[in-house]
Design an enzyme around this catalytic site. Structure first.
Site, short mmCIF file in Angstrom:
data_model
loop_
_atom_site.label_atom_id
_atom_site.label_comp_id
_atom_site.label_asym_id
_atom_site.label_seq_id
_atom_site.Cartn_x
_atom_site.Cartn_y
_atom_site.Cartn_z
CG ASP A 1 60.23 107.17 67.59
OD1 ASP A 1 60.45 108.11 68.38
OD2 ASP A 1 59.09 106.91 67.18
CG HIS B 1 53.44 104.87 63.77
ND1 HIS B 1 53.83 105.78 62.80
CD2 HIS B 1 53.24 105.62 64.89
CE1 HIS B 1 53.86 106.98 63.29
NE2 HIS B 1 53.50 106.92 64.56
P1 PGA Z 1 51.78 112.03 69.02
O1 PGA Z 1 52.55 110.95 68.15
O2 PGA Z 1 51.99 111.63 70.44
O3 PGA Z 1 52.47 113.34 68.70
O4 PGA Z 1 50.36 112.00 68.61
C1 PGA Z 1 52.27 109.60 68.35
C2 PGA Z 1 52.84 108.76 67.24
O5 PGA Z 1 52.75 109.15 66.06
O6 PGA Z 1 53.36 107.69 67.53
#
Ligand code: PGA
Length: 244
Positions: free
Chosen positions: A68, A139
């Site tokens: 993404d 998510h």
């Molecule tokens: P993070 O993000 O690894 O920076 O905690 C994960 C996400 O929001 O999917």
């Protein structure tokens, strides 16, 4: 879905790297990998780079799909998904650019970007191994709560919480109202999925993913029905799980 609780972020990262290494070593054919670019996998990337330098793994048979990115950011924008992946991983492990397929989230025609990634995923016959983080709202990628379980790549309006948390990747205030992401169907169809989660801010989402209902309200719950999904987490992320 198989949960594994490790003692620390470092142990979780080492374990994740070892599983990726084993996966690559056991693969007979070229493989397609999809790694999340948030903060969570940074320790795993360090462990993989170390293993690469020691000759314990190489990525010659691997190609990569971007999970993404934030709409509007180029591959050279610090804090963006692709920039982070380049600077935390790709630049250190000898992967040529032709084998890295990422959304151009700054393109004027985002529908075309979506189509391009869908085509690449189809052409590679899907993702072989996905290593993902999980958002506080459950998510996966930018598939926010309510995203269809049968969705492919798409552009998404991000929840306010995701926009707020996302500021942590940048050194100045950013507008982060839209994302571009591969879909839950493409994640669910990956041959193997590793989810990494650390810290108490993820405990609620981890609980919903593992113990909660199979529901589009928690996107990560789609993995409850995945035949080969492991969740590696530290004790803080695991603290709300029911004892089994
Ligand atoms: P993070 O993000 O690894 O920076 O905690 C994960 C996400 O929001 O999917």
């Amino acid at each position: 879905m198989s949960p594994f609780v490790l003692n620390s972020y470092e142990e979780m990262s080492e374990e994740a790297a070892q599983r990726v290494i084993t996966f690559i070593q056991q693969a007979q054919d070229p493989v397609t990998l999809c790694f999340a670019s948030g903060d969570t996998p940074l320790g795993m990337f360090d462990a993989l780079i170390k293993a690469y330098k020691q000759g314990r793994v190489h990525f010659e048979k691997c190609s990569f799909i971007g999970l993404d990115d934030w709409v509007g950011l180029t591959h050279d924008d610090p804090g963006g998904g692709r920039f982070t992946m380049d600077h935390a991983f790709f630049n250190f492990v000898g992967v040529p650019k032709q084998r890295i397929h990422f959304f151009n989230a700054a393109a004027s025609d985002l529908a075309l970007e979506v189509e391009k990634i869908n085509r690449v995923i189809d052409k590679q016959s899907g993702i072989d191994l996905a290593v993902l983080g999980i958002g506080r709202n459950g998510h996966l990628g930018f598939n926010e709560p309510g995203s269809p379980f049968d969705g492919k790549a798409h552009v998404v309006d991000l929840e306010t919480g995701t926009q707020t948390v996302g500021q942590k990747y940048f050194d100045h205030e950013m507008t982060l109202n839209r994302g571009i992401t591969i879909g839950l169907k493409q994640i669910a169809e990956a041959g193997q999925v590793l989810v990494l989660a650390n810290g108490k801010s993820k405990a609620q989402a981890v609980k919903a993913m593992i113990d909660g209902p199979y529901s589009e309200r928690c996107p990560a719950s789609i993995l409850q029905r995945h035949p080969n999904c492991q969740v590696l987490m530290d004790q803080e992320a695991a603290q709300l799980l029911e004892e089994k």
